[in-house]
Design a protein around this motif. Structure first.
Motif, PDB file in Angstrom:
ATOM      1  N   LYS A   1     -11.162   5.503  -0.648  1.00  0.00           N
ATOM      2  CA  LYS A   1     -12.101   4.549  -1.247  1.00  0.00           C
ATOM      3  C   LYS A   1     -11.491   3.989  -2.514  1.00  0.00           C
ATOM      4  CE  LYS A   1     -16.245   7.232  -0.403  1.00  0.00           C
ATOM      5  NZ  LYS A   1     -17.325   7.892  -1.091  1.00  0.00           N
ATOM      6  N   THR A   2     -11.859   2.768  -2.839  1.00  0.00           N
ATOM      7  CA  THR A   2     -11.467   2.202  -4.129  1.00  0.00           C
ATOM      8  C   THR A   2     -12.664   1.494  -4.731  1.00  0.00           C
ATOM      9  OG1 THR A   2     -10.722   0.112  -3.180  1.00  0.00           O
ATOM     10  CG2 THR A   2      -9.049   1.809  -3.479  1.00  0.00           C
ATOM     11  N   GLU A   3     -12.707   1.500  -6.051  1.00  0.00           N
ATOM     12  CA  GLU A   3     -13.765   0.792  -6.757  1.00  0.00           C
ATOM     13  C   GLU A   3     -13.165   0.179  -8.011  1.00  0.00           C
ATOM     14  OE1 GLU A   3     -17.864   1.844  -9.101  1.00  0.00           O
ATOM     15  OE2 GLU A   3     -17.329   3.087  -7.391  1.00  0.00           O
ATOM     16  N   HIS A   4     -13.288  -1.128  -8.128  1.00  0.00           N
ATOM     17  CA  HIS A   4     -12.768  -1.840  -9.294  1.00  0.00           C
ATOM     18  C   HIS A   4     -13.852  -1.839 -10.369  1.00  0.00           C
ATOM     19  CE1 HIS A   4     -11.874  -5.424 -11.767  1.00  0.00           C
ATOM     20  NE2 HIS A   4     -10.632  -5.017 -11.610  1.00  0.00           N
TER      21      HIS A   4
ATOM     22  N   ASP B   1     -15.009  -1.286   7.822  1.00  0.00           N
ATOM     23  CA  ASP B   1     -16.224  -0.934   7.091  1.00  0.00           C
ATOM     24  C   ASP B   1     -17.434  -0.690   7.999  1.00  0.00           C
ATOM     25  OD1 ASP B   1     -16.650  -3.527   7.893  1.00  0.00           O
ATOM     26  OD2 ASP B   1     -16.810  -4.362   5.872  1.00  0.00           O
TER      27      ASP B   1
ATOM     28  N   LYS C   1       4.106   2.318  -2.884  1.00  0.00           N
ATOM     29  CA  LYS C   1       3.540   2.337  -1.536  1.00  0.00           C
ATOM     30  C   LYS C   1       4.537   3.046  -0.629  1.00  0.00           C
ATOM     31  CE  LYS C   1       1.383  -0.516   1.945  1.00  0.00           C
ATOM     32  NZ  LYS C   1       1.030  -1.846   2.388  1.00  0.00           N
TER      33      LYS C   1
ATOM     34  N   ALA D   1      -9.955   5.468  -7.512  1.00  0.00           N
ATOM     35  CA  ALA D   1      -9.559   5.661  -6.115  1.00  0.00           C
ATOM     36  C   ALA D   1      -9.789   7.098  -5.684  1.00  0.00           C
ATOM     37  CB  ALA D   1      -8.087   5.302  -5.939  1.00  0.00           C
TER      38      ALA D   1
ATOM     39  N   ASN E   1      -4.456   2.432   2.593  1.00  0.00           N
ATOM     40  CA  ASN E   1      -3.073   2.436   2.114  1.00  0.00           C
ATOM     41  C   ASN E   1      -2.567   3.865   1.993  1.00  0.00           C
ATOM     42  OD1 ASN E   1      -3.424  -0.326  -0.232  1.00  0.00           O
ATOM     43  ND2 ASN E   1      -2.711  -0.368   1.857  1.00  0.00           N
TER      44      ASN E   1
ATOM     45  N   ARG F   1      -5.771  -0.657  -1.510  1.00  0.00           N
ATOM     46  CA  ARG F   1      -6.901  -0.839  -0.590  1.00  0.00           C
ATOM     47  C   ARG F   1      -7.132   0.429   0.218  1.00  0.00           C
ATOM     48  NH1 ARG F   1      -7.661  -4.412  -3.461  1.00  0.00           N
ATOM     49  NH2 ARG F   1      -7.335  -6.627  -3.142  1.00  0.00           N
ATOM     50  N   LYS F   2      -8.335   0.545   0.743  1.00  0.00           N
ATOM     51  CA  LYS F   2      -8.674   1.654   1.624  1.00  0.00           C
ATOM     52  C   LYS F   2      -7.696   1.666   2.793  1.00  0.00           C
ATOM     53  CE  LYS F   2     -12.280   3.247   4.720  1.00  0.00           C
ATOM     54  NZ  LYS F   2     -13.590   2.992   5.300  1.00  0.00           N
TER      55      LYS F   2
ATOM     56  N   GLN G   1      -4.010  -3.972  -6.165  1.00  0.00           N
ATOM     57  CA  GLN G   1      -3.703  -4.236  -4.759  1.00  0.00           C
ATOM     58  C   GLN G   1      -3.958  -3.033  -3.860  1.00  0.00           C
ATOM     59  OE1 GLN G   1       0.378  -5.438  -5.596  1.00  0.00           O
ATOM     60  NE2 GLN G   1      -0.113  -7.513  -4.898  1.00  0.00           N
TER      61      GLN G   1
END
Length: 187
Positions: free
Chosen positions: A25-28, A179, A63, A40, A12, A9-10, A7
């Motif tokens: 940044k996040t990358e799954h 973005d 969070k 992340a 947060n 996200r950029k 969960q």
């Protein structure tokens, strides 16, 4: 409040390793072997240091409790951005380093949410879409097809956005600030 790693996200703000970190940044990633993970890129709000961290998908992250307050962006004085609370008319000054990445789509009189943690401003949340005037766009080349061909256009904040060929200088377009993508032409 606990978040699952999936969960994150950029934008947060999370509590991690004893500090407050903004997710840049996040990358799954789901490798062939082993479990999925989230890569992340994080920036420490207090020190400004950046780090990359790999969270396992089942991992829980805290969070940060932030209080959003509606404010209006007034002006930029070189190193600081000044916002005004619309109820009390109090002004808050936030440094450029705190707003990294959020200023590309910020115009005077834009209404934003200023995020506070323990009564200290730690960032802003831009609206879902912003309207910007195109100041420079390449002319349309005859014979170009409209499908899947985009051209660069500079907007009034100095940012370059990829737009469809029919967008011209002077047009007002709607851009997603999360973005930087073109959404539609307003006029």
């Amino acid at each position: 409040m606990k978040l699952e790693a999936l969960q994150i996200r950029k934008g947060n703000i999370i509590e991690f390793e004893g500090g407050l970190w903004r997710v840049l940044k996040t990358e799954h990633t789901k490798p062939g072997k082993g479990g999925a993970f989230i890569q992340a890129e994080l920036k420490n709000i207090e020190t400004g240091t950046k780090t990359n961290h790999r969270f396992r998908s089942e991992e829980k992250v805290e969070k940060a409790v932030v209080e959003p307050r509606p404010m209006q962006f007034l002006y930029h004085d070189g190193a600081h951005y000044v916002f005004m609370d619309q109820e009390t008319y109090d002004q808050v000054t936030i440094g450029e380093d705190v707003l990294e990445g959020s200023t590309d789509f910020l115009l005077p009189n834009t209404e934003v949410e200023v995020l506070f943690h323990n009564e200290r401003p730690i960032g802003i949340e831009l609206p879902k879409a912003v309207e910007l005037k195109v100041v420079e766009a390449e002319p349309v080349v005859k014979g170009q097809t409209a499908s899947a061909s985009y051209k660069p256009a500079e907007v009034e904040t100095g940012v370059t956005v990829m737009v469809p060929p029919f967008v011209e200088s002077g047009d007002v377009i709607r851009v997603n600030p999360a973005d930087g993508t073109y959404e539609d032409r307003v006029k």
